[in-house]
Design a protein around this motif. Structure first.
Motif, PDB file in Angstrom:
ATOM      1  N   SER A   3       0.826  -1.211   0.000  1.00  0.00           N
ATOM      2  CA  SER A   3       0.000   0.000   0.000  1.00  0.00           C
ATOM      3  C   SER A   3       0.861   1.262   0.000  1.00  0.00           C
ATOM      4  O   SER A   3       0.458   2.282  -0.557  1.00  0.00           O
ATOM      5  CB  SER A   3      -0.936   0.001   1.206  1.00  0.00           C
ATOM      6  N   THR A   4       2.061   1.210   0.589  1.00  0.00           N
ATOM      7  CA  THR A   4       2.959   2.361   0.574  1.00  0.00           C
ATOM      8  C   THR A   4       3.421   2.658  -0.851  1.00  0.00           C
ATOM      9  O   THR A   4       3.486   3.818  -1.264  1.00  0.00           O
ATOM     10  CB  THR A   4       4.176   2.110   1.481  1.00  0.00           C
ATOM     11  N   LEU A   6       1.790   1.887  -3.620  1.00  0.00           N
ATOM     12  CA  LEU A   6       0.646   2.428  -4.352  1.00  0.00           C
ATOM     13  C   LEU A   6       0.382   3.881  -3.968  1.00  0.00           C
ATOM     14  O   LEU A   6       0.024   4.697  -4.828  1.00  0.00           O
ATOM     15  CB  LEU A   6      -0.594   1.570  -4.106  1.00  0.00           C
ATOM     16  N   THR A   7       0.564   4.204  -2.703  1.00  0.00           N
ATOM     17  CA  THR A   7       0.404   5.589  -2.259  1.00  0.00           C
ATOM     18  C   THR A   7       1.436   6.482  -2.931  1.00  0.00           C
ATOM     19  O   THR A   7       1.121   7.580  -3.402  1.00  0.00           O
ATOM     20  CB  THR A   7       0.533   5.682  -0.730  1.00  0.00           C
ATOM     21  N   LEU A   9       2.985   5.923  -5.771  1.00  0.00           N
ATOM     22  CA  LEU A   9       2.640   6.012  -7.189  1.00  0.00           C
ATOM     23  C   LEU A   9       1.507   7.015  -7.400  1.00  0.00           C
ATOM     24  O   LEU A   9       1.553   7.841  -8.318  1.00  0.00           O
ATOM     25  CB  LEU A   9       2.245   4.636  -7.728  1.00  0.00           C
ATOM     26  N   GLY A  10       0.505   6.960  -6.553  1.00  0.00           N
ATOM     27  CA  GLY A  10      -0.607   7.905  -6.655  1.00  0.00           C
ATOM     28  C   GLY A  10      -0.149   9.343  -6.463  1.00  0.00           C
ATOM     29  O   GLY A  10      -0.557  10.244  -7.206  1.00  0.00           O
ATOM     30  N   LEU A  11       0.720   9.575  -5.479  1.00  0.00           N
ATOM     31  CA  LEU A  11       1.236  10.919  -5.228  1.00  0.00           C
ATOM     32  C   LEU A  11       2.065  11.407  -6.411  1.00  0.00           C
ATOM     33  O   LEU A  11       1.959  12.564  -6.819  1.00  0.00           O
ATOM     34  CB  LEU A  11       2.075  10.929  -3.954  1.00  0.00           C
ATOM     35  N   LEU A  13       1.685  10.566  -9.541  1.00  0.00           N
ATOM     36  CA  LEU A  13       0.769  10.907 -10.632  1.00  0.00           C
ATOM     37  C   LEU A  13       0.062  12.238 -10.387  1.00  0.00           C
ATOM     38  O   LEU A  13      -0.144  13.025 -11.317  1.00  0.00           O
ATOM     39  CB  LEU A  13      -0.247   9.784 -10.832  1.00  0.00           C
ATOM     40  N   VAL A  14      -0.300  12.491  -9.135  1.00  0.00           N
ATOM     41  CA  VAL A  14      -0.922  13.783  -8.800  1.00  0.00           C
ATOM     42  C   VAL A  14       0.058  14.913  -9.085  1.00  0.00           C
ATOM     43  O   VAL A  14      -0.289  15.917  -9.736  1.00  0.00           O
ATOM     44  CB  VAL A  14      -1.377  13.813  -7.322  1.00  0.00           C
ATOM     45  N   GLU A  16       2.673  14.905 -11.057  1.00  0.00           N
ATOM     46  CA  GLU A  16       2.935  14.993 -12.497  1.00  0.00           C
ATOM     47  C   GLU A  16       1.809  15.726 -13.227  1.00  0.00           C
ATOM     48  O   GLU A  16       2.043  16.325 -14.267  1.00  0.00           O
ATOM     49  CB  GLU A  16       3.084  13.586 -13.090  1.00  0.00           C
TER      50      GLU A  16
END
Length: 62
Positions: A3-4, A6-7, A9-11, A13-14, A16
């Motif tokens: 989950s870390t 994925l977090t 990766l999500g950050l 993308l935000v 970027e």
């Protein structure tokens, strides 16, 4: 997947997406300049980016 991870990766993308959202022309101009760089120059930009990211991770690690 962790989950870390994925977090993170999500950050990424935000972050970027901020420049194309707020200043699409500046993002487009920057992208055009990046495409024109030689391979060695582009690798150097990648190395600097990774180094700064690693330093930030080490500096702010719990």
């Amino acid at each position: 997947m962790n989950s870390t991870l994925l977090t993170a990766l999500g950050l990424m993308l935000v972050l970027e997406g901020v420049l194309p959202l707020l200043a699409p022309q500046a993002w487009r101009d920057t992208f055009k300049r990046m495409v024109e760089l030689k391979d060695g120059q582009l690798r150097f930009v990648g190395l600097v980016s990774m180094s700064v990211g690693l330093l930030l991770l080490l500096f702010f690690k719990n």
